[in-house]
Design a protein around this motif. Sequence first.
Motif, PDB file in Angstrom:
ATOM      1  N   SER A 119      79.154 -13.834  21.624  1.00  0.00           N
ATOM      2  CA  SER A 119      80.178 -13.698  22.645  1.00  0.00           C
ATOM      3  C   SER A 119      81.433 -13.095  22.049  1.00  0.00           C
ATOM      4  CB  SER A 119      80.487 -15.072  23.256  1.00  0.00           C
ATOM      5  OG  SER A 119      81.595 -14.973  24.114  1.00  0.00           O
ATOM      6  N   LEU A 120      82.077 -12.238  22.816  1.00  0.00           N
ATOM      7  CA  LEU A 120      83.315 -11.622  22.353  1.00  0.00           C
ATOM      8  C   LEU A 120      84.399 -12.663  22.163  1.00  0.00           C
ATOM      9  CD1 LEU A 120      84.801  -8.986  21.728  1.00  0.00           C
ATOM     10  CD2 LEU A 120      85.381  -8.817  24.140  1.00  0.00           C
ATOM     11  N   GLN A 121      84.352 -13.737  22.968  1.00  0.00           N
ATOM     12  CA  GLN A 121      85.358 -14.775  22.831  1.00  0.00           C
ATOM     13  C   GLN A 121      85.261 -15.484  21.477  1.00  0.00           C
ATOM     14  OE1 GLN A 121      84.916 -17.303  26.218  1.00  0.00           O
ATOM     15  NE2 GLN A 121      85.821 -15.821  27.645  1.00  0.00           N
ATOM     16  N   GLN A 122      84.042 -15.532  20.906  1.00  0.00           N
ATOM     17  CA  GLN A 122      83.875 -16.169  19.606  1.00  0.00           C
ATOM     18  C   GLN A 122      84.543 -15.367  18.494  1.00  0.00           C
ATOM     19  OE1 GLN A 122      79.653 -16.601  19.083  1.00  0.00           O
ATOM     20  NE2 GLN A 122      79.394 -17.876  20.898  1.00  0.00           N
ATOM     21  N   LEU A 123      84.672 -14.047  18.711  1.00  0.00           N
ATOM     22  CA  LEU A 123      85.241 -13.185  17.679  1.00  0.00           C
ATOM     23  C   LEU A 123      86.681 -12.786  17.970  1.00  0.00           C
ATOM     24  CD1 LEU A 123      82.190 -10.790  17.277  1.00  0.00           C
ATOM     25  CD2 LEU A 123      82.691 -12.805  15.919  1.00  0.00           C
ATOM     26  N   ILE A 171      89.066 -10.050   4.207  1.00  0.00           N
ATOM     27  CA  ILE A 171      88.255 -11.266   4.374  1.00  0.00           C
ATOM     28  C   ILE A 171      87.922 -11.484   5.850  1.00  0.00           C
ATOM     29  CG2 ILE A 171      88.275 -13.778   4.125  1.00  0.00           C
ATOM     30  CD1 ILE A 171      90.021 -13.409   1.622  1.00  0.00           C
ATOM     31  N   CYS A 172      88.912 -11.235   6.716  1.00  0.00           N
ATOM     32  CA  CYS A 172      88.703 -11.395   8.159  1.00  0.00           C
ATOM     33  C   CYS A 172      87.620 -10.435   8.662  1.00  0.00           C
ATOM     34  CB  CYS A 172      90.016 -11.166   8.898  1.00  0.00           C
ATOM     35  SG  CYS A 172      89.900 -11.408  10.689  1.00  0.00           S
ATOM     36  N   LEU A 173      87.645  -9.186   8.203  1.00  0.00           N
ATOM     37  CA  LEU A 173      86.643  -8.205   8.604  1.00  0.00           C
ATOM     38  C   LEU A 173      85.255  -8.616   8.136  1.00  0.00           C
ATOM     39  CD1 LEU A 173      88.428  -4.775   8.020  1.00  0.00           C
ATOM     40  CD2 LEU A 173      87.976  -5.921  10.170  1.00  0.00           C
ATOM     41  N   GLU A 174      85.164  -9.123   6.917  1.00  0.00           N
ATOM     42  CA  GLU A 174      83.861  -9.548   6.404  1.00  0.00           C
ATOM     43  C   GLU A 174      83.298 -10.704   7.228  1.00  0.00           C
ATOM     44  OE1 GLU A 174      84.529 -10.407   2.326  1.00  0.00           O
ATOM     45  OE2 GLU A 174      84.549  -8.293   1.690  1.00  0.00           O
ATOM     46  N   ASP A 175      84.172 -11.629   7.636  1.00  0.00           N
ATOM     47  CA  ASP A 175      83.715 -12.747   8.476  1.00  0.00           C
ATOM     48  C   ASP A 175      83.202 -12.245   9.835  1.00  0.00           C
ATOM     49  OD1 ASP A 175      84.395 -14.458   6.458  1.00  0.00           O
ATOM     50  OD2 ASP A 175      86.312 -15.054   7.337  1.00  0.00           O
ATOM     51  N   ILE A 176      83.928 -11.283  10.445  1.00  0.00           N
ATOM     52  CA  ILE A 176      83.535 -10.761  11.756  1.00  0.00           C
ATOM     53  C   ILE A 176      82.200 -10.046  11.674  1.00  0.00           C
ATOM     54  CG2 ILE A 176      84.145  -9.097  13.550  1.00  0.00           C
ATOM     55  CD1 ILE A 176      87.085  -9.767  12.989  1.00  0.00           C
ATOM     56  N   LEU A 177      82.052  -9.188  10.642  1.00  0.00           N
ATOM     57  CA  LEU A 177      80.798  -8.450  10.483  1.00  0.00           C
ATOM     58  C   LEU A 177      79.651  -9.384  10.128  1.00  0.00           C
ATOM     59  CD1 LEU A 177      82.020  -5.251   8.604  1.00  0.00           C
ATOM     60  CD2 LEU A 177      81.507  -5.533  11.015  1.00  0.00           C
ATOM     61  N   GLY A 178      79.955 -10.435   9.380  1.00  0.00           N
ATOM     62  CA  GLY A 178      78.912 -11.396   9.032  1.00  0.00           C
ATOM     63  C   GLY A 178      78.343 -12.068  10.264  1.00  0.00           C
ATOM     64  N   GLU A 179      79.236 -12.459  11.212  1.00  0.00           N
ATOM     65  CA  GLU A 179      78.759 -13.066  12.453  1.00  0.00           C
ATOM     66  C   GLU A 179      78.031 -12.042  13.330  1.00  0.00           C
ATOM     67  OE1 GLU A 179      81.474 -15.407  14.695  1.00  0.00           O
ATOM     68  OE2 GLU A 179      82.585 -16.087  12.944  1.00  0.00           O
ATOM     69  N   LEU A 180      78.484 -10.778  13.264  1.00  0.00           N
ATOM     70  CA  LEU A 180      77.921  -9.746  14.136  1.00  0.00           C
ATOM     71  C   LEU A 180      76.483  -9.419  13.788  1.00  0.00           C
ATOM     72  CD1 LEU A 180      78.642  -7.750  16.437  1.00  0.00           C
ATOM     73  CD2 LEU A 180      79.244  -6.098  14.663  1.00  0.00           C
ATOM     74  N   ILE A 181      76.182  -9.310  12.493  1.00  0.00           N
ATOM     75  CA  ILE A 181      74.847  -8.858  12.096  1.00  0.00           C
ATOM     76  C   ILE A 181      73.957  -9.986  11.567  1.00  0.00           C
ATOM     77  CG2 ILE A 181      75.754  -6.574  11.546  1.00  0.00           C
ATOM     78  CD1 ILE A 181      75.687  -7.265   8.622  1.00  0.00           C
ATOM     79  N   ALA A 182      74.432 -11.227  11.670  1.00  0.00           N
ATOM     80  CA  ALA A 182      73.609 -12.338  11.207  1.00  0.00           C
ATOM     81  C   ALA A 182      72.319 -12.422  12.024  1.00  0.00           C
ATOM     82  CB  ALA A 182      74.391 -13.649  11.343  1.00  0.00           C
ATOM     83  N   ASN A 183      71.225 -12.515  11.336  1.00  0.00           N
ATOM     84  CA  ASN A 183      69.895 -12.594  11.972  1.00  0.00           C
ATOM     85  C   ASN A 183      69.629 -11.417  12.908  1.00  0.00           C
ATOM     86  OD1 ASN A 183      69.442 -15.128  10.720  1.00  0.00           O
ATOM     87  ND2 ASN A 183      70.601 -16.142  12.350  1.00  0.00           N
TER      88      ASN A 183
END
Length: 718
Positions: free
Chosen positions: A499-503, A524-536
């Motif tokens: 969900s966009l609200q999560q990011l 660090i913030c960008l890495e966290d966002i991309l990590g959630e985006l492409i996880a699994n």
Amino acid sequence: MKPNLLIHRLKDRSVFMLSLLFLITSIASVFLYDRSVRSDYIDERTYYFQKNHEKAYSSLYLFSDQMQALYRQTLLNQDVVEWLNHPRELFAEMYRLSQIQASFIEFINSRSGVVSVYLHNKRNNMVLSTPFMLSELPQFPNHQVFEQYDYANNSVQWQYRQIGNEVQSNPSSARVISMVAGIPATNKQGAIAINMNEKYVAESIMAGDDYLLWLDADNHVLLAKNEASRQFYAEHAEQILSTKQSSFFLKDHFVISSVSEAGKWKLLTILPTSVLENGLSDKSAYKTLILVLCLALTVLLSLYFRYIRREQDKLKDLKIRQNLGDFRIGLITDLLNGKPVLADLEERSRQYEINLTGGGYQVIVFQIDDYYQYLLTKTNNERFFMNKIIFNAIKWTFALKFNAHIISTQLERVTVLICHDVPDEAGQGKLEETIHYIQNDIRDNCGLTVCVGVSDIATDIAHVHACHAHAMMAIDYKSIYGKHAVIYYERMSFSKSPSLQQLSQKIHQISDYLQEGRLDRIEICLEDILGELIANQQFTLDWVHAIFANMMSTIMKFTIEHRIDINHHCKEDVFITLYSYEFLEDKKTYILKICSVIIDLMQTKPVETSSTTKVIIEYIDKHFDQPISLNILADRLSMSSSYLSVVIKNHLGIGFVEYISKLRIQKAIKLLDNNQLTIQHIAEQCGYDTVHTFIRQFKKVYQIPPNEYRLRKRNEEM
């Protein structure tokens, strides 16, 4: 004498009988021929109206798609989303509302036919509109548009309305067709209504003929160009809608029907059969002449008809042969686009000599990368032959190995429909080998990479359009899979995106870190966002672009608030540059680069000089009556359009569009004193593209059209 007389009488009777027989035969022949001519004429007229219907359907489909594009653009407007979700006090919201209002005015100026835009906020029950600005829903003159809208329904709703409160001097322009849709699409906090001028839709979009009816999803008439057709539909709606054929005769009327994607609207052509017979002149004199000629020149007339019939058959056969290739391409295109051709598919296949039988159907789309830039380096002749070479290379390679049908849908795109006899692994292996061979051949001979989208296999030809959509969807993912890739739709992952609200919270933290000058925290913030985006592998192509566009929007909002022209300092449009990167890592690196530049500029921010503002205003004052826009002004002054917009707003108190309109209307007032100048001439001298735009802008200021203003002023002077 008597025997001779008897013989003569017998001869006379024989001649009379033969003449009578010939006369009867001639009359029958003439009437049969006349009937054939009438039948052919009606068939030709029927074909003419069917083509007009298809043309109007295509125009209406593109127009409705453009309106959908405006709706999708609004969904991405951060100011709209923020106002719908978190409305504040009116004083605090004025800047955001002006930005939303400006975007709506841009819709009207950029899309012919759009007359106004309404935005309803369910949280505070307020309506923001282009003609009335901000008002509560009960006091809004056209509040019915939102009261009738079903917020629980996810589909777009079309409405026909009379908005006489908006345009009093021209009632015909006050009839509109509204497209109403919820915002956001999944959690509706409000709705948008895009209002289109009914007259424009009827004359410019549905200009095929005068018997067209446009229906909404509930089969209510949105637009009818002919009142008699509307009345016939009202009386026979159930029979018309229940008939599955796309064209048919009902009582004394001929009906053509087309349904849009997902059944959001329908287009009907309803015309009396008498219209099909218009042009059939009275043949009585012609038939009499033919009969006289038959009596006088029997043999010659018989030979004459034989010759004409034989020549007609030859011309008909020649016409089909000459256009056989176009007919085949049209049939394949209709199949890929999902048009209703299945009813007569077998007959048309036989007539066009095309084999569409098979045990499975598969669609392959070839997308040539950077093809437009490649063609710019060639001459006109070289471009033409290059298109032929590449298309024929694909065509004949597949024709030798498969029952394949190839069409060129766009300049850089070639689509292949394969009819497999028996779909199996061996056939898929041969297909993959053929695709790689074509990719390598084009790369070796032209230096171009080719990305290929491959659909799954459908067992029924009725699902070919779905295969085409899947292949096109696979092509869209080349930014993830890379150039020169073969992307199989069945191997792609379509897990639910986060969900966009999560990011959103982490994305908004970028502004805080920019203010603090903490580039390390941004990384660090960008890495966290991309990590959630492409996880699994939980991502889609749209989410990739949307997340990064949201990041850049947050950064651009920060630069505007701090008077930083980032496009000017980077010497490029940062949004376009960000979008041009294909890989996630490249996008991340570019975001960090922009943030680094902003942090450096925050520490050494230059002071804006008054001379810059003076140059901008002077240029506008000299060129307002010529084609001008923020982008043109930015190119002339070597500045970014966003920076210019902020400078003009701060200096003048109004936006660029409002200031240009003010200058043009002031000049128009002076020119209207000259009675020798036409309204068209005045519009051209003031810089308007069309006289309709000039009249619309003039009426916004003076509430009357310019010709009426001139007449009133002349009467007052007299």
